[in-house]
Enzyme design. Structure first.
Site, PDB file in Angstrom:
ATOM      1  N   GLN A 129     108.672  32.401  59.915  1.00 55.26           N
ATOM      2  CA  GLN A 129     107.350  32.432  59.979  1.00 55.26           C
ATOM      3  C   GLN A 129     106.578  30.942  60.322  1.00 55.26           C
ATOM      4  O   GLN A 129     106.802  30.161  59.348  1.00 55.26           O
ATOM      5  CB  GLN A 129     106.617  33.010  58.716  1.00 55.26           C
ATOM      6  CG  GLN A 129     105.202  33.370  58.867  1.00 55.26           C
ATOM      7  CD  GLN A 129     104.340  32.781  57.677  1.00 55.26           C
ATOM      8  OE1 GLN A 129     104.523  31.329  57.884  1.00 55.26           O
ATOM      9  NE2 GLN A 129     103.943  33.217  56.915  1.00 55.26           N
ATOM     10  N   SER A 132     102.208  27.009  58.988  1.00 53.00           N
ATOM     11  CA  SER A 132     101.642  25.914  58.347  1.00 53.00           C
ATOM     12  C   SER A 132     101.715  24.813  59.430  1.00 53.00           C
ATOM     13  O   SER A 132     102.880  24.578  60.128  1.00 53.00           O
ATOM     14  CB  SER A 132     102.416  25.580  57.129  1.00 53.00           C
ATOM     15  OG  SER A 132     102.127  26.486  56.096  1.00 53.00           O
ATOM     16  N   GLU A 247     102.888  39.435  52.584  1.00 52.56           N
ATOM     17  CA  GLU A 247     103.447  38.442  51.667  1.00 52.56           C
ATOM     18  C   GLU A 247     103.172  38.734  50.369  1.00 52.56           C
ATOM     19  O   GLU A 247     103.767  38.314  49.273  1.00 52.56           O
ATOM     20  CB  GLU A 247     102.709  36.743  51.902  1.00 52.56           C
ATOM     21  CG  GLU A 247     103.276  35.866  51.197  1.00 52.56           C
ATOM     22  CD  GLU A 247     102.887  34.406  51.569  1.00 52.56           C
ATOM     23  OE1 GLU A 247     101.698  34.197  52.146  1.00 52.56           O
ATOM     24  OE2 GLU A 247     103.696  33.360  51.861  1.00 52.56           O
ATOM     25  N   GLU A 374      94.278  25.760  43.161  1.00 50.21           N
ATOM     26  CA  GLU A 374      92.889  25.797  43.633  1.00 50.21           C
ATOM     27  C   GLU A 374      92.693  26.978  44.616  1.00 50.21           C
ATOM     28  O   GLU A 374      91.721  27.748  44.658  1.00 50.21           O
ATOM     29  CB  GLU A 374      92.407  24.370  44.436  1.00 50.21           C
ATOM     30  CG  GLU A 374      92.494  23.230  43.317  1.00 50.21           C
ATOM     31  CD  GLU A 374      93.659  22.633  43.142  1.00 50.21           C
ATOM     32  OE1 GLU A 374      94.582  22.734  43.788  1.00 50.21           O
ATOM     33  OE2 GLU A 374      93.632  22.259  41.767  1.00 50.21           O
TER      34      GLU A 374
END
Lengths: 406, 371, 406, 371
Positions: A129, A132, A247, A374
């Site tokens: 995949q 990013s 995912e 976060e």
């Protein structure tokens, strides 16, 4: 409130177990136990996947028509548990079958599906995949890899990063920017690509932990056909959301030593006054780790219960990684500090085979991969609790005009 | 009230920062990190010696600069900031300080000038295995001036010329000066969490040993030596923690996500504020430690413990959360975050874990409050 | 790096101490030690303030011409330390002299200054600060108290909240909204008001801790003259910033029991195995509290050093309250839990005079008053570290059109 | 796999929430809080009895509903959510459960029907002062069936009819059932952190006492009783923690600062996310405790400890941070935050502090891992 299978589930488990005992024995007889990261290991993995597919135990929830098992989510979980116990499990197919191929199935034509789904289920082809990028970590949609139309083709240039398994994958799904003049989420398009194309180059990333499990992937004038497009031009973000939603269902594996290992270490280590295990401060930490670990384990049981009742589990599972990654770092550090000066040692003389030192160096990555603390807290706050998203300054700005600082 | 560096000390500190900026950039640290054969950076060590830092607190009569401990703290802070890959702590905070505090006139005359001149690297050899070494478990022995036993790990043990070794003599624990370049010493370099600081296994088999301090006082002397070292190490930790905060802040101001710098998000802002708070608590405690060290005050054990606890906590927090602020980049070998993450562990482990210092601190408080 | 006074400072301290010994004795002879919250206590406080003013020890940094001491900031700190040791100190004047009167001095005409400054310094008149409102806690500028021009007067209606000392104050500085049609920071105006005006009503707030130390203050057609305005119409926010900047220099007092008290408690309490003080987990907490307390103490010393060197301390002091308020809550809770079931008791039989239970109920308020943890961390991040402020959606919107939800 | 409430149990729980929404709004809780003379809400107690909840887990032959412990957990969760000001825990989780587990047939027949009917309030009298009560310090004594000594504090001791009292008899610690309405019992109501739950000092001077369970087993029996109660209390704590999160969330969605709801700021969002995480960890551990309790599993000691630790932590965190989210309003008497803050303390203290449970848990883990 009990842990037992329903009668149907128990029957399935029994059948799966019986098959696994025999299949695992046959598999081991044929392939032995090759070392990870060797061609033999990959060959064994592919053979095992093929064996499962032939018996209907690969992609259990997928229709039999595409090579799946035609089963239920809870059956898939049960098989996974039993497969774990049987001691044969390979990680090469997780991302492809968990995220990429479902995307292909959702967004491509019949021919493409026919071409790819069945080979993937059988383990003949591996997928990765490619989302990013250096410029877009938490902010995936800020990606810059450009795809430019050229007749019936697209020409792709750019770079991806943190791509798991890029070097052994046959195909990948690639999210690109096709229009920088519209706001960032609107100018993206998804393609499938051939990872063996010479215009694709993989370079391993040297991690702070010393390992090189991930890759940078560079595209230099990679040419793909428009028929490799998944979804409409400009709809790449919607396609990616489908990928990422899948995912969530991928189950996170064990992440290193837990309270049990550190309890054993402390039992053997001398403290100031008896074994380190007798220190109350350490004991409180141990209790906290146990409680958190049990909390995660039973939260997974609750997820399974939802599956078993035919419900869809929500994004609640985000709590798992926040807890386990932070706990791993704390636990490893405690175990290392408990050893005193000796704790720096990482060679053959290191206590517990240096497992704690390795975890200490790996934990920071675990806290980042698949969403930083976060980002995961944002997900809980927004998707579970219904709190508003952050003020977004980038929603209506053409991508080209967005400030980036570099 | 004058609870800060003086102008002269600030000048020294600024000069040290400039010097290390030139002589000890990350490339120098990585030179040691990436080369298993390199145990420290010898040119930097020589340059540091030339600056006079090794003898900063050594009296002039022994070839030092005769400055105070506060000056040494200022240097330590900058060395920590630069993650300097040199055996400064073992040699200066431990060997030189120990010999000044506990050595005979002859020992001082033999060792201090050579330290000041950069001719001697020191080491402290206490540990014999994982966990706490108790008197009954001590196995290294001295008989007839000859030391036998195994010490593991010994920081800088493979590059040091002289070690202070804890061993029992006649059933009593004592400290001994041992020439590591002499007979009966086997040294093996070991792998470590922080490859920029060297560690070794030392095997002694009849090595010549000369007692440092009184017979039977070994464990007390180790604690006294560590009290002094703890203050200086706290300054190294503080320097490292400050640099982690700076790096995280710089990255947060330059990295964009969702159209704005990540330093504008509260989660990142508050994480950096937390680092700042911990660093300031560490700084204030370190200053108190510096005063106690410099004045040889009776408060030293308490002050040293507080300084070490606060600094260990600050550096650990800053180094691990700085990685997080850097995100994926922070997890790569190329970005410097892990140099600090590793060093924060090395510094926390090298002179006793924070947990032991907390116990020591509370014992002192109990005594003080009972009185 | 030492704690000693410079020779000048030592001389000042000696002089102050000598005066204090004599003055405190004389003061006690005259007033005894009246109970707080009685008219006698207030009378004693005013007499002490007058005595200090006469000797040049009130408002030490202010010019002698207005009744101050004409001294330096470090002298003020030294006097404060010695006054604390002398055991006579009253809190009634802190807000007035620390925040309100400096604002009056900065923004009013000569006559007004002449009228108010000297009586305040001498303790004859007490001031309070009327900024906070129910609708604007952390967001002070969101206040709604309206001031409407009527000839030479202004007519004020609205409500303030959390006003310390409103019920015993003679005057107050009041921040009002004079123009709701401009963005919120631009439509504010500051006035001084007479707290004895019948149009001003104080109602004590019942706190969760049980006490009633703060007030709500209501204004019903309060009429003030335009000459009571401090600063220009619409410039109230700039005036308020001056007031709040002075807040920073006000030294926070002791906030309840600290590590010493809890150490003593634990020494006396039976634990599972010897006194509670022998529990390592408790001992680690004790060490942490000690280190944090020392950290704050020495941070104050660093601030004093800056003052002593003629520098202006920055907003770094915000770290004090974050640490101390949270620590108080943790310490109090630990001390209470250590007692087991007995810890619930708050009556005369309670351990340590119920000091820990009281602190437990007070600490949540301490974490809010003068800025929540979140606001203080914003201040550190923005003013100390230079990070950007939050995205502000309210900067350019007329106040009238701002969403408020209630 | 069926690791959740069943549909029937969910129905019961929903009904309980509706019922308490009507009968136990904050006004009822405040009725007890604000009136020192009121030690519990008697009408609510009567209504709860009428619902059959007091006998939910009591066998039908003793007048109960004969449901399982999981049903009782569901009720407990809702009682905790409503901060119910009634002696449910003392009577049901402790007295009834203890008599079912350790009482003779006669004791069961005497007590359980009256509990189920709402005629009997119970109490557990162990504590004799601050800190941990050890066997050697136990001073309450039974001689010839007569109890003497002082117990302080005893939750619900001033309103209870029957107490289970820890006292020594012939030098051995035992448990005793004592009629508090009889001779030789003096009761004084005491002030408490949580005035919505009553506490008292009980002074016994020759009160009639009947042993519950074996001689000499007092401390073990207390622990066994608390193991069962801990699971049920964990559900009360969980219910309270859930409500704190809800209240904080509702407030954060309605309160504006700087032109937008405070629930949109990351600092608040992440605080609420932290609450959620802790509550889910508590829920999962509580469910496991419910299973162990219901099945009388050998895992009960471990499961009860884990449930109690997680629930205590979750409720403490949620109750204190909910005040913070509410800002100044949260610190007022008028807003309900402090009802939960107080109850979170009461529930953490009433059956042994989290620290003791952590020690108990680790002792169990040690045994398990050694085996």
């Amino acid at each position: 409130m009990d842990f037992n299978d329903s009668p149907t589930e128990a029957a399935y488990r029994e059948k799966a177990r019986a098959w696994l005992v025999e299949a695992a024995a046959a598999h081991r007889a044929e392939h032995g136990e090759p070392k990870p990261n060797t061609p033999e290991h990959m060959a064994a993995a592919k053979a095992w996947q093929a064996r499962k597919a032939a018996a209907g135990y690969a992609c259990i929830t997928w229709p039999a028509a595409v090579g799946g098992g035609g089963g239920t989510p809870i059956e898939s979980v049960i098989f996974g548990q039993e497969e774990g116990k049987a001691g044969v499990a390979y990680g090469y197919f997780t991302i492809g079958l968990g995220m990429c191929v479902p995307t292909v199935m959702a967004f491509s034509d019949t021919d493409t599906k026919k071409r790819f789904v069945s080979p993937a289920v059988k383990g003949e082809e591996i997928w990765c995949q490619l989302f990013s990028e250096p410029a877009g970590g938490s902010d995936v949609a800020a990606l810059r890899t450009r795809a430019v139309r050229d007749g019936e083709d697209w020409v792709i240039n750019g770079q991806k990063v943190w791509t798991t398994g890029a070097h052994y994958s046959d195909f990948g799904i690639l999210l690109t920017r096709t229009d920088p003049d519209v706001p960032k989420h609107k100018g993206l398009t998804m393609f499938w690509i051939d990872m063996r194309d010479p215009a694709v180059e993989c370079r391993p990333i040297h991690q702070m932990s010393g390992g090189r499990e991930f890759n940078e992937v560079y595209f230099s004038d990679l040419r793909v056909k428009d028929s490799q497009r998944l979804g409409e031009v400009g709809q790449g973000w919607q396609v990616a959301l489908v990928t990422l939603m899948n995912e969530r269902l991928a189950v996170g594996g064990s992440a290193g030593p837990n309270y049990r290992e550190v309890l054993e270490l402390a039992r053997a280590l001398p403290g100031e006054d008896g074994p380190a295990l007798s220190n109350d401060a350490f004991r409180e930490k141990l209790a906290d780790w146990f409680v958190a670990s049990q909390g995660l384990k039973f939260t997974r049981f609750r997820t399974m219960t939802a599956l078993s009742r035919g419900q869809t589990p929500g994004p609640e599972s985000s709590i798992g990684k926040i807890i386990s990654a932070n706990q791993l770092q704390d636990l490893a550090n405690t175990a290392v500090e408990m050893q005193g000066e000796y704790g720096v040692l990482t060679g053959p003389e290191a206590a517990a085979g240096a497992a704690f030192q390795q975890s200490l160096m790996w934990a920071p990555g675990l806290r980042i991969a698949g969403g930083t603390d976060e980002i995961l807290k944002n997900i809980i706050a927004e998707r579970v609790l219904g709190l508003p998203g952050d003020v977004r300054v980038d929603k209506d700005v053409p991508f080209r005009d967005m400030p980036t600082g570099r | 009230m004058d609870f800060d560096y003086s102008d002269d000390q600030k000048f020294l500190k600024d000069e040290a920062r400039k010097f290390l900026g030139g002589r000890c950039p990350p490339a120098v640290v990585r030179g040691v990190l990436d080369d298993p054969a390199k145990r420290y950076d010898a040119p930097l060590w020589a340059a540091v010696a030339e600056q006079g830092w090794l003898g900063a607190a050594i009296p002039e009569k022994h070839g030092g600069l005769g400055l105070g401990r506060v000056e040494l703290c200022a240097i330590a802070e900058e060395l920590g900031r630069a993650v300097a890959p040199i055996p400064f702590a073992s040699t200066v905070y431990i060997l030189a300080e120990a010999v000044m505090a506990h050595g005979t006139t002859a020992q001082q005359a033999a060792i201090l000038p050579r330290v000041a001149a950069g001719e001697l690297i020191g080491a402290l050899a206490v540990s014999e295995g994982p966990g706490v070494l108790t008197p009954s478990a001590l196995s290294a022995r001295v008989e007839g001036g000859k030391l036998s036993g195994v010490k593991i790990p010994v920081t800088d043990g493979d590059i040091a010329h002289v070690a202070i070794v804890l061993a029992s003599e006649g059933g009593k624990p004592g400290l001994f000066l041992v020439d590591l370049t002499g007979e009966g010493v086997k040294r093996e370099t070991l792998e470590s969490l922080d490859p920029t600081r060297s560690v070794a296994r030392l095997t002694f088999d009849g090595a010549a040993a000369e007692r440092l301090g009184g017979a039977g006082e070994g464990f007390d002397l180790v604690q006294a030596i560590l009290d002094r070292a703890a203050v200086l190490l706290a300054f190294e930790q503080l320097g490292g923690a400050d640099r982690c905060l700076e790096m995280a802040k710089e990255y947060a101001l330059g990295r964009y996500a969702f159209g704005r710098v990540i330093g504008g998000y509260q989660a990142i802002k508050h994480k950096l504020a937390d680092m700042y708070v911990k660093n300031e608590v560490a700084r204030s405690n370190a200053y108190y430690g510096a005063w106690a060290l410099n004045d040889d005050a009776s408060e030293l054990p308490t002050a040293a413990a507080a300084a070490r606890i606060a600094a260990s906590e600050a550096f650990w927090f800053a180094s691990k959360e700085s990685v997080q602020v850097h995100g994926g980049m922070g997890f790569t070998w190329e970005v410097d975050c892990h140099l600090y993450y590793r060093r924060s562990r090395q510094l926390s482990l090298v002179a006793g874990s924070p947990r032991l210092w907390k116990e020591r601190l509370v014992s002192e408080l109990e005594k003080k409050n009972a009185a």
